[in-house]
Write an enzyme that holds these catalytic residues in place. Structure first.
Site, PDB file in Angstrom:
ATOM      1  NE  ARG A 192     -16.077  -6.357  63.298  1.00 47.25           N
ATOM      2  CZ  ARG A 192     -15.152  -5.625  62.567  1.00 47.25           C
ATOM      3  NH1 ARG A 192     -14.393  -5.060  63.371  1.00 47.25           N
ATOM      4  NH2 ARG A 192     -15.317  -5.499  61.358  1.00 47.25           N
ATOM      5  NE  ARG A 204     -18.306 -14.040  63.659  1.00 44.04           N
ATOM      6  CZ  ARG A 204     -18.154 -12.757  63.272  1.00 44.04           C
ATOM      7  NH1 ARG A 204     -17.302 -12.129  63.695  1.00 44.04           N
ATOM      8  NH2 ARG A 204     -19.304 -12.279  62.815  1.00 44.04           N
ATOM      9  CD  GLN A 260     -20.219  -4.935  62.960  1.00 42.24           C
ATOM     10  OE1 GLN A 260     -21.219  -4.244  62.812  1.00 42.24           O
ATOM     11  NE2 GLN A 260     -20.118  -6.381  62.908  1.00 42.24           N
ATOM     12  CG  ASP A 275     -16.382 -11.418  56.664  1.00 47.02           C
ATOM     13  OD1 ASP A 275     -17.116 -10.480  56.087  1.00 47.02           O
ATOM     14  OD2 ASP A 275     -16.080 -11.337  57.550  1.00 47.02           O
TER      15      ASP A 275
END
Ligand code: MRU
Length: 330
Positions: A32, A72, A179, A220
């Site tokens: 990820r 994703r 995370q 992102d």
């Protein structure tokens, strides 16, 4: 790849031998972090094309790319890496299968190498912004695990450390996937950088007490106008930083800046399974039958962002101009 779901309890290596395994690993968050996902996708494309050449390779690419792309949607590095691999394929359709595979593998390794170099370069630019000593508040994991290595937000922290600055970190735990408490804390502990984990809801108290030098997060996907998509909980942190007059920095390799998205409104936000909220460690924590809403990312409006740190320099508002200039390489 290291299986990030098992950290910090166990360091398990997951070996993917075909593109479907790579897609599955991305979907299930074995790997990820937008840049790391981009590198994995590039390698997935190379694996997917093994044994193909010419028109068959082109048809195969369409299938492999569609599978990887669907994993994703928010992180733009995924699409960026797949498109890059597609361009290399088009230029090499004349090669036989074995040579084409080697060319695609080399390109995937170049994506990895360049991401690492970008992190180190942006780390140096970002380190110059930090005071000495500095206390940095971060959210999610934008470290070595989330990239080809070194990290973006954590890359800035590492570079500041390497430049001799005394840096400590406050890490939001980052509900629901944790995370922050699992991955950021693990990485920083390994590097002996002092880290304190707080509940996401504790950020307001931490900022109101004073003593936090700045907030640094990854992204992102950052739109052309500087709107920032990042892990859910980033936007409230930016609001709090503004309330307490603390600079809010975004560390972003240029591969995470998407000029095709004019603003955050055009960025697709991934929604993940409600069970990530209603269960914990495989055990139900919310009543049976209760609904859950689990967007994985939020959009921080550009007006709350102090600066965006890239490998070609630091962009300041107005971002439309500064980001376009950096992307062009000027
Ligand atoms: O859902 P994740 O863990 O993949 O989300 C990751 C983030 O939001 C990171 O902050 C982002 O990818 C930047 S990592 C350099």
């Amino acid at each position: 790849m290291i299986d990030q779901r098992a950290l910090p309890a166990r360091e398990v290596i997951c070996v993917c031998r075909d593109y479907r395994a790579v897609a599955d690993a991305i979907r299930r968050m074995v790997i990820r972090g937008a840049p790391a996902v981009g590198v994995a996708a590039a390698m997935g494309v190379a694996l997917g094309l093994r044994g193909f050449s010419g028109e068959k390779a082109r048809a195969r690419f369409a299938k492999v790319a569609a599978t990887l792309r669907a994993t994703r949607p928010t992180g733009v590095n995924l699409a960026w890496a797949i498109e890059r691999m597609g361009r290399v394929l088009e230029l090499n359709l004349n090669l036989d299968a074995e040579r084409l595979f080697r060319r695609m593998r080399d390109e995937a390794l170049a994506v990895q190498r360049e991401d690492l170099a970008a992190n180190r370069a942006l780390g140096r630019y970002g380190a110059a912004l930090l005071s000495d000593p500095a206390t940095v508040l971060t959210h999610c994991n934008a470290g070595a695990l989330a990239t080809a290595g070194y990290g973006t937000a954590l890359g800035v922290i590492r570079a500041a450390r390497e430049a001799g600055k005394r840096v400590r970190v406050i890490a939001d735990e980052t509900r629901p996937f944790l995370q922050g408490s699992r991955l950021t804390a693990w990485e920083l502990r390994k590097d002996r950088i002092p880290v304190t984990v707080i509940a996401d809801s504790g950020a307001a108290s931490a900022l109101s007490r004073g003593g936090i030098s700045c907030v640094i997060v990854g992204t992102d996907r950052t739109a052309a106008n500087g709107d920032v998509a990042n892990k859910i909980g980033t936007y409230p942190l930016a609001v709090l930083a503004r309330r307490h007059h603390v600079p809010f920095y975004v560390a972003a390799p240029l591969s995470s800046i998407d000029l095709a998205s004019k603003s955050g409104a055009e960025i697709p936000i991934e929604e993940r399974a409600g069970s990530e909220l209603t269960e914990f460690g495989g055990r139900r924590i919310a009543p049976q039958g209760v609904a859950a809403f689990n967007p994985a990312f939020d959009i921080t409006p550009a007006e709350l962002v102090t600066a965006i740190i890239t490998e070609r320099g630091v962009a300041f508002p107005p971002f439309k101009r500064s980001l376009a200039r950096l992307k062009r390489g000027a």
